[in-house]
Motif scaffolding. Structure first.
Motif, PDB file in Angstrom:
ATOM      1  N   GLU A  60       0.836  -1.142   0.140  1.00 53.56           N
ATOM      2  CA  GLU A  60      -0.035  -0.001   0.078  1.00 53.56           C
ATOM      3  C   GLU A  60       0.850   1.201  -0.015  1.00 53.56           C
ATOM      4  O   GLU A  60       0.540   1.980  -0.708  1.00 53.56           O
ATOM      5  N   THR A  61       2.147   1.244   0.805  1.00 52.34           N
ATOM      6  CA  THR A  61       2.769   2.281   0.884  1.00 52.34           C
ATOM      7  C   THR A  61       3.563   2.636  -0.157  1.00 52.34           C
ATOM      8  O   THR A  61       3.760   3.847  -0.723  1.00 52.34           O
ATOM      9  N   GLY A  62       3.893   1.426  -0.764  1.00 53.18           N
ATOM     10  CA  GLY A  62       4.763   1.434  -2.207  1.00 53.18           C
ATOM     11  C   GLY A  62       3.973   2.092  -3.321  1.00 53.18           C
ATOM     12  O   GLY A  62       4.090   2.741  -4.082  1.00 53.18           O
ATOM     13  N   VAL A 139       7.258  17.090   2.504  1.00 50.83           N
ATOM     14  CA  VAL A 139       6.547  16.901   3.806  1.00 50.83           C
ATOM     15  C   VAL A 139       5.876  15.382   3.983  1.00 50.83           C
ATOM     16  O   VAL A 139       5.970  14.643   5.023  1.00 50.83           O
ATOM     17  N   TYR A 140       4.965  15.334   3.007  1.00 48.17           N
ATOM     18  CA  TYR A 140       4.333  13.862   2.966  1.00 48.17           C
ATOM     19  C   TYR A 140       5.264  12.515   2.807  1.00 48.17           C
ATOM     20  O   TYR A 140       5.039  11.756   3.508  1.00 48.17           O
ATOM     21  N   LEU A 141       6.065  12.755   1.742  1.00 52.61           N
ATOM     22  CA  LEU A 141       7.189  11.703   1.549  1.00 52.61           C
ATOM     23  C   LEU A 141       8.222  11.524   2.664  1.00 52.61           C
ATOM     24  O   LEU A 141       8.541  10.341   3.017  1.00 52.61           O
ATOM     25  N   VAL A 142       8.640  12.624   3.358  1.00 50.83           N
ATOM     26  CA  VAL A 142       9.458  12.422   4.568  1.00 50.83           C
ATOM     27  C   VAL A 142       8.745  11.522   5.486  1.00 50.83           C
ATOM     28  O   VAL A 142       9.258  10.648   6.140  1.00 50.83           O
ATOM     29  N   LYS A 143       7.387  12.251   5.783  1.00 53.42           N
ATOM     30  CA  LYS A 143       6.758  11.476   6.892  1.00 53.42           C
ATOM     31  C   LYS A 143       6.504  10.059   6.627  1.00 53.42           C
ATOM     32  O   LYS A 143       6.567   9.122   7.293  1.00 53.42           O
ATOM     33  N   SER A 144       6.093   9.599   5.236  1.00 55.77           N
ATOM     34  CA  SER A 144       5.742   8.331   5.143  1.00 55.77           C
ATOM     35  C   SER A 144       7.025   7.432   4.819  1.00 55.77           C
ATOM     36  O   SER A 144       7.063   6.278   5.099  1.00 55.77           O
ATOM     37  N   HIS A 145       8.061   8.097   4.477  1.00 53.00           N
ATOM     38  CA  HIS A 145       9.436   7.455   4.357  1.00 53.00           C
ATOM     39  C   HIS A 145       9.771   6.878   5.826  1.00 53.00           C
ATOM     40  O   HIS A 145      10.402   5.842   6.126  1.00 53.00           O
ATOM     41  N   ARG A 146       9.788   7.597   6.835  1.00 47.76           N
ATOM     42  CA  ARG A 146       9.996   7.474   8.215  1.00 47.76           C
ATOM     43  C   ARG A 146       9.106   6.507   8.876  1.00 47.76           C
ATOM     44  O   ARG A 146       9.833   5.537   9.429  1.00 47.76           O
ATOM     45  N   ALA A 147       7.969   6.320   8.313  1.00 43.97           N
ATOM     46  CA  ALA A 147       6.990   5.145   8.721  1.00 43.97           C
ATOM     47  C   ALA A 147       7.471   3.993   8.166  1.00 43.97           C
ATOM     48  O   ALA A 147       7.524   3.051   8.910  1.00 43.97           O
ATOM     49  N   LEU A 181      17.672  11.821   1.397  1.00 44.05           N
ATOM     50  CA  LEU A 181      17.594  12.864   0.169  1.00 44.05           C
ATOM     51  C   LEU A 181      16.611  13.607   0.441  1.00 44.05           C
ATOM     52  O   LEU A 181      16.657  14.802   0.333  1.00 44.05           O
ATOM     53  N   LEU A 182      15.391  12.982   0.811  1.00 39.88           N
ATOM     54  CA  LEU A 182      14.272  13.702   1.177  1.00 39.88           C
ATOM     55  C   LEU A 182      14.624  14.663   2.100  1.00 39.88           C
ATOM     56  O   LEU A 182      14.050  15.964   2.130  1.00 39.88           O
ATOM     57  N   GLU A 183      15.087  14.215   3.078  1.00 39.50           N
ATOM     58  CA  GLU A 183      15.299  15.141   4.297  1.00 39.50           C
ATOM     59  C   GLU A 183      16.344  16.332   4.070  1.00 39.50           C
ATOM     60  O   GLU A 183      15.932  17.478   4.514  1.00 39.50           O
ATOM     61  N   ALA A 186      14.227  18.781   1.905  1.00 39.05           N
ATOM     62  CA  ALA A 186      13.168  19.379   2.862  1.00 39.05           C
ATOM     63  C   ALA A 186      13.892  20.532   3.857  1.00 39.05           C
ATOM     64  O   ALA A 186      13.564  21.616   3.827  1.00 39.05           O
ATOM     65  N   ALA A 187      15.073  20.166   4.367  1.00 39.86           N
ATOM     66  CA  ALA A 187      15.849  21.177   5.189  1.00 39.86           C
ATOM     67  C   ALA A 187      16.255  22.232   4.266  1.00 39.86           C
ATOM     68  O   ALA A 187      16.082  23.506   5.003  1.00 39.86           O
ATOM     69  N   ALA A 188      16.585  21.991   3.075  1.00 41.44           N
ATOM     70  CA  ALA A 188      16.939  23.277   2.218  1.00 41.44           C
ATOM     71  C   ALA A 188      15.838  24.141   1.914  1.00 41.44           C
ATOM     72  O   ALA A 188      15.953  25.205   1.678  1.00 41.44           O
ATOM     73  N   ARG A 189      14.632  23.647   2.260  1.00 42.61           N
ATOM     74  CA  ARG A 189      13.472  24.585   2.228  1.00 42.61           C
ATOM     75  C   ARG A 189      12.912  24.860   3.467  1.00 42.61           C
ATOM     76  O   ARG A 189      11.741  25.506   3.660  1.00 42.61           O
ATOM     77  N   GLY A 190      13.636  24.679   4.422  1.00 45.95           N
ATOM     78  CA  GLY A 190      13.366  25.055   6.029  1.00 45.95           C
ATOM     79  C   GLY A 190      12.081  24.047   6.447  1.00 45.95           C
ATOM     80  O   GLY A 190      11.552  24.444   7.380  1.00 45.95           O
ATOM     81  N   ILE A 191      11.931  23.028   5.928  1.00 44.43           N
ATOM     82  CA  ILE A 191      10.708  21.850   6.557  1.00 44.43           C
ATOM     83  C   ILE A 191      11.588  20.990   7.422  1.00 44.43           C
ATOM     84  O   ILE A 191      12.693  20.342   6.970  1.00 44.43           O
ATOM     85  N   LYS A 192      11.034  20.734   8.528  1.00 45.53           N
ATOM     86  CA  LYS A 192      11.597  19.696   9.359  1.00 45.53           C
ATOM     87  C   LYS A 192      10.941  18.366   9.395  1.00 45.53           C
ATOM     88  O   LYS A 192       9.977  18.244   9.133  1.00 45.53           O
TER      89      LYS A 192
END
Length: 192
Positions: A60-62, A139-147, A181-183, A186-192
């Protein structure tokens, strides 16, 4: 009627245990062995159930990662996000294809459509463009990849099927790399 059925069942149980005890000095080890074998079978069954649940969730996540990233390839505001999205599409397709035979063998069907949350995110991303799209996608992909990383690490510790273990190990390498790579993006755009 109920009392008679219970009494009959207890009598049969008593006779069976007595016969075991009288059989050349046998003790209750036979009963314990049976209980132990049953516990082992139940443990194997519960592991199999966990593996099946893991395979279903991973599929499902894939699927979500592929569809959201395909949209990012088309709509991303920056080339960096577009290139990473293309890498994620490739990596997830390879992962999904490597898991598919194992899932088939275990009787797990691959999903054909997104779950509600992922479908809602796809709709939200479809309405965005440029930097707003990139931020929401990251934001969404960082969260889903962490999960995903957590789920794959948990499965790696518990999995008993050699084929699934091999796929999980390879998948973790790709998930870890893509999450890094996602992080970074994201960090380059100020997203944590």
């Amino acid at each position: 009627m109920k009392v008679r059925t219970v009494a009959t069942g207890l009598t049969i149980l008593f006779v069976a245990v007595s016969a075991m005890a009288q059989n050349n000095g046998a003790n209750t080890r036979g009963v314990e062995g049976t209980l132990s074998a049953t516990a082992d079978a139940n443990q194997g069954e519960s592991q199999s159930t966990r593996d099946k649940m893991f395979l279903r969730e991973a599929a499902e996540t894939g699927l979500a990662a592929v569809q959201l990233s395909q949209l990012a390839v088309q709509k991303a505001g920056s080339d960096e996000v577009r290139q990473l999205a293309q890498k994620i599409v490739h990596d997830r397709i390879v992962l999904n294809e490597s898991m598919s035979p194992i899932a088939d063998e275990m009787g797990v069907r691959s999903p054909t459509k997104l779950g509600r949350r992922d479908h809602a995110e796809l709709g939200k991303l479809s309405s965005l463009s440029g930097e707003a799209f990139d931020r929401e996608y990251l934001v969404y992909l960082v969260k889903s990849h962490r999960a995903d990383q957590k789920a794959f690490r948990d499965e790696e510790k518990k999995v008993t099927d050699a084929g699934l273990k091999s796929v999980v190990d390879r998948a973790l390498t790709a998930i870890d790399e893509n999450l890094t790579l996602l992080e970074r993006l994201a960090a380059a755009r100020g997203i944590k």
